[in-house]
Each structure stands twice: as structure tokens, then as C-alpha cells.
Design a protein around this motif. Structure first.
Motif, short mmCIF file in Angstrom:
data_model
loop_
_atom_site.label_atom_id
_atom_site.label_comp_id
_atom_site.label_asym_id
_atom_site.label_seq_id
_atom_site.Cartn_x
_atom_site.Cartn_y
_atom_site.Cartn_z
N LEU A 238 0.69 -1.24 0.01
CA LEU A 238 0.02 -0.12 0.11
C LEU A 238 0.85 1.30 -0.09
N VAL A 239 0.84 1.98 -1.13
CA VAL A 239 1.55 3.23 -1.07
C VAL A 239 0.57 4.40 -0.76
N ALA A 240 0.81 5.05 0.40
CA ALA A 240 -0.16 5.84 0.56
C ALA A 240 0.29 7.25 1.20
N VAL A 241 -0.28 8.44 1.07
CA VAL A 241 -0.12 9.56 1.57
C VAL A 241 -0.03 9.53 2.95
N THR A 242 0.79 10.18 3.91
CA THR A 242 0.82 10.14 5.10
C THR A 242 -0.45 10.17 6.04
N ASP A 243 -1.07 11.11 5.74
CA ASP A 243 -2.62 11.27 6.35
C ASP A 243 -3.51 10.42 6.04
N GLU A 244 -3.50 9.55 5.13
CA GLU A 244 -4.23 8.47 4.77
C GLU A 244 -3.88 7.15 5.58
N ILE A 245 -2.83 7.31 6.05
CA ILE A 245 -2.26 5.84 6.68
C ILE A 245 -3.15 5.66 7.79
N PRO A 246 -3.40 6.29 8.80
CA PRO A 246 -4.00 5.71 9.86
C PRO A 246 -5.51 5.23 9.61
N ARG A 247 -6.22 5.76 8.86
CA ARG A 247 -7.60 4.97 8.33
C ARG A 247 -7.31 3.65 8.03
N HIS A 248 -6.05 3.59 7.08
CA HIS A 248 -5.93 2.15 6.59
C HIS A 248 -5.57 1.25 7.89
N THR A 249 -4.44 1.76 8.57
CA THR A 249 -4.09 0.69 9.69
C THR A 249 -5.07 0.51 10.64
N SER A 250 -6.08 1.49 10.73
CA SER A 250 -7.18 1.12 11.70
C SER A 250 -8.16 0.05 11.05
N LYS A 251 -8.54 0.17 9.87
CA LYS A 251 -9.26 -0.93 9.31
C LYS A 251 -8.37 -2.18 9.25
N LEU A 252 -7.23 -2.28 9.11
CA LEU A 252 -6.36 -3.66 9.11
C LEU A 252 -6.28 -4.27 10.34
N ARG A 253 -6.16 -3.37 11.31
CA ARG A 253 -6.21 -3.97 12.93
C ARG A 253 -7.52 -4.40 13.25
N ASP A 254 -8.75 -3.92 12.84
CA ASP A 254 -10.23 -4.16 12.95
C ASP A 254 -10.24 -5.72 12.30
N ARG A 255 -9.54 -6.00 11.10
CA ARG A 255 -9.77 -7.16 10.51
C ARG A 255 -8.73 -8.26 10.85
N ASN A 256 -7.71 -7.80 11.64
CA ASN A 256 -6.60 -8.77 12.20
C ASN A 256 -5.81 -9.26 11.13
N VAL A 257 -5.48 -8.16 10.33
CA VAL A 257 -4.57 -8.37 8.97
C VAL A 257 -3.05 -8.08 9.54
N PRO A 258 -2.18 -9.04 9.45
CA PRO A 258 -0.76 -8.55 9.74
C PRO A 258 -0.49 -7.27 8.55
N HIS A 259 0.28 -6.16 9.36
CA HIS A 259 0.58 -4.95 8.50
C HIS A 259 2.04 -4.56 9.03
N ARG A 260 2.90 -3.85 8.28
CA ARG A 260 4.03 -3.19 8.97
C ARG A 260 4.11 -1.70 8.07
N VAL A 261 4.89 -0.58 8.43
CA VAL A 261 5.04 0.39 7.92
C VAL A 261 6.29 0.53 7.52
N LEU A 262 6.63 0.51 6.20
CA LEU A 262 8.10 0.38 5.67
C LEU A 262 8.90 1.87 5.91
N ASP A 263 10.10 1.73 6.00
CA ASP A 263 11.14 3.01 6.18
C ASP A 263 11.38 3.25 4.45
N SER A 264 10.94 4.48 4.11
CA SER A 264 10.96 5.02 2.75
C SER A 264 12.44 4.73 2.33
N ASP A 265 13.25 4.75 3.25
CA ASP A 265 15.02 4.71 2.77
C ASP A 265 15.31 3.16 2.61
N ASP A 266 14.23 2.30 3.10
CA ASP A 266 14.57 0.71 3.14
C ASP A 266 14.26 0.33 1.45
N ARG A 267 15.34 -0.32 0.75
CA ARG A 267 15.17 -0.89 -0.50
C ARG A 267 15.57 -2.50 -0.42
#
Length: 267
Positions: A238-267
Motif C-alpha cells: 500500500l503506497v499511501a499519503v501519510t495522512d491516509e495511513i491511520p485510516r488504513h491501519t485502523s481497518k487492518l487492525r479491525d480485520r486482524n490483518v498483519p501489516h507493517r509500515v516501511l521505511d522509505s529509505d529501505d530498499r
């Protein structure tokens, strides 16, 4: 003509008279105080004389109060009767939905091989889509249609649990246009899953992905779409603008979907 309390009255579906009586009282309640018996007759599909007979019965019962010049009002007793009968109908419909319709629920699956109607098949999840496998599986169902390989087939009478792992969602933050500079577009290509999906949320995120040779799979309804994909076993970037991320991660937590936030410098 009198009638005892609501609990002892016949169910509105017991016979045609009970059902029509209920309909007439509903229409009076909706149109009061100026009630046209002809309009009620047209609405519920009976004769005007029949409506007149039902209205007279409702007045005698005390469910309707008659005024002058076609004016009628439903009494408190009439409202109570309507409520009790409506509650009965709702309870009945709930039972139909859960016990009757639920027992004949039909889903669709992709046939992995030719299958005929009435065959027992295994159910497997592939690429986030339910498939019907004539060779069997941890969960089974019975086909209600026939289908050739690759076609959709109707399945019902489910037993067991479909065996599949939940996917993982990796979130790549993209700053808003008024904040810092966006990350290098190469970071997108580096994290796109081989057998998963790419989702984009926000204009800045879309602009970043547009600089790559990768086409987004999800651009609209991303919060629900990404969570659903993860639940069905797909890995998602998921490539997302920073102010969109809380809405997405909240939905992922509600559905118990594993997720992680990447470091943009990590390749």
C-alpha cells in the motif's frame, strides 16, 4: 365484534383475511386523517367494497376511529395491534433469513476442472478467490450448477474450513505535497510483492507510482479493498499519503490483518 389481546390474535400470514386486514390498517395509518378507500383498494389490489368491509370491521373492533367526510384515525389499540403484528413479521423474517435462506446459501467458486451439478468438491483459496477442486480439500461443498474448467460454479452445503493463510500488508508512506520530498520511485518497485497487489491511496502516492513501470491494482476504496485482500491471503503493498495511513491501519487492525509500515529509505 371484539378481539382479544395481540398475542392471541391470528398471525397476519395465517390467511388472506388476516393479511389484508393488516394491510388496510397500515394504509389508514399512512394516509390519516383524510383516507380514500379507493386509493387503498388500488394499492393493495382488492375492491373498494372489500376495503369498506375491512374499515367497518376495524372501526367496530376499536382499532380505527371514524370522523366525518372520510376521515379516519388509527386508535392507540390499533397502533398496538400493528406493532405486535409487525414484530411477529420481523421475527418470522429473521427466522426465514437465518434458518431457511441461510441453509441454502449459494456461493460462487472457480472450477479447477470440469464439474457437473450435484458433485462434491473441495474448496481452496487461490489468489484471493475461492476455487472448487473436484479432487477435494479441507473444506467441501456440493455444486448446484455445472461448469467447465475456469468457469464459475455455484456451491452450497458447506462443511469444514477453507485452509489459507492471511496475507501481509506493507505500507509505504508518501509525504504530502507541502511536506518533505517524496521517496525515490525505486522503493516502490523494490517492495511490490511478486504474487500480490499494489494499492495506491492519495494523489502524491499515485504520482510516485506513476514514475515506475508498475500499474496499481487498487486505486479506489483502498481501505476496504486492502483489508479484504489481506484477509483472503494476498500480500499487498500500500503506497499511501501519510495522512491516509491511520485510516488504513485502523481497518487492518479491525480485520486482524498483519501489516507493517516501511521505511522509505529501505530498499
Amino acid at each position: 365484534m371484539t378481539e382479544t389481546g395481540g398475542a392471541d390474535s391470528p398471525d397476519v400470514l395465517e390467511n388472506k383475511r388476516s393479511a389484508t386486514r393488516y394491510q388496510v390498517l397500515v394504509e389508514i395509518a399512512a394516509r390519516q386523517p383524510a383516507v380514500s378507500q379507493g386509493e387503498i383498494a388500488d394499492t393493495i389490489g382488492v375492491t373498494s367494497q372489500a376495503v369498506s368491509d375491512y374499515v367497518r370491521d376495524l372501526v367496530e373492533t376499536g382499532y380505527v376511529e371514524k370522523g366525518g367526510r372520510g376521515r379516519y384515525e388509527v386508535t392507540k389499540e390499533g397502533v398496538d395491534w400493528l406493532i405486535s403484528r409487525t414484530d411477529d413479521l420481523e421475527t418470522y423474517l429473521e427466522r426465514v433469513n437465518s434458518d431457511v435462506l441461510g441453509s441454502v446459501e449459494v456461493d460462487a467458486a472457480i472450477a479447477l476442472d470440469d464439474v457437473s451439478e450435484g458433485s462434491e468438491v473441495g474448496l481452496v483459496m487461490r489468489d484471493g478467490v475461492l476455487h472448487a477442486n473436484p479432487a477435494g480439500g479441507t473444506a467441501t461443498a456440493v455444486t448446484v450448477t455445472s461448469a467447465a474448467t475456469g468457469e464459475a460454479v455455484g456451491v452450497a452445503d458447506f462443511e469444514g474450513v477453507v485452509d489459507y493463510d492471511t496475507g501481509t500488508v506493507s505500507v509505504l508512506p508518501v509525504p504530502t505535497v507541502t511536506d518533505e520530498a517524496p521517496p525515490d520511485a525505486e522503493v516502490v518497485s523494490a517492495h511490490v510483492p511478486d504474487d500480490g497487489l499494489l494499492a495506491v491511496a492519495g494523489t502524491e502516492a499515485y504520482a510516485l507510482v506513476s514514475q515506475t513501470d508498475v500499474t496499481p491494482d487498487i486505486r479506489f476504496g483502498t481501505a476496504d479493498g486492502v483489508a479484504e485482500a489481506g484477509m483472503l491471503g494476498l500480500d499487498v503493498l500500500l503506497v499511501a499519503v501519510t495522512d491516509e495511513i491511520p485510516r488504513h491501519t485502523s481497518k487492518l487492525r479491525d480485520r486482524n490483518v498483519p501489516h507493517r509500515v516501511l521505511d522509505s529509505d529501505d530498499r
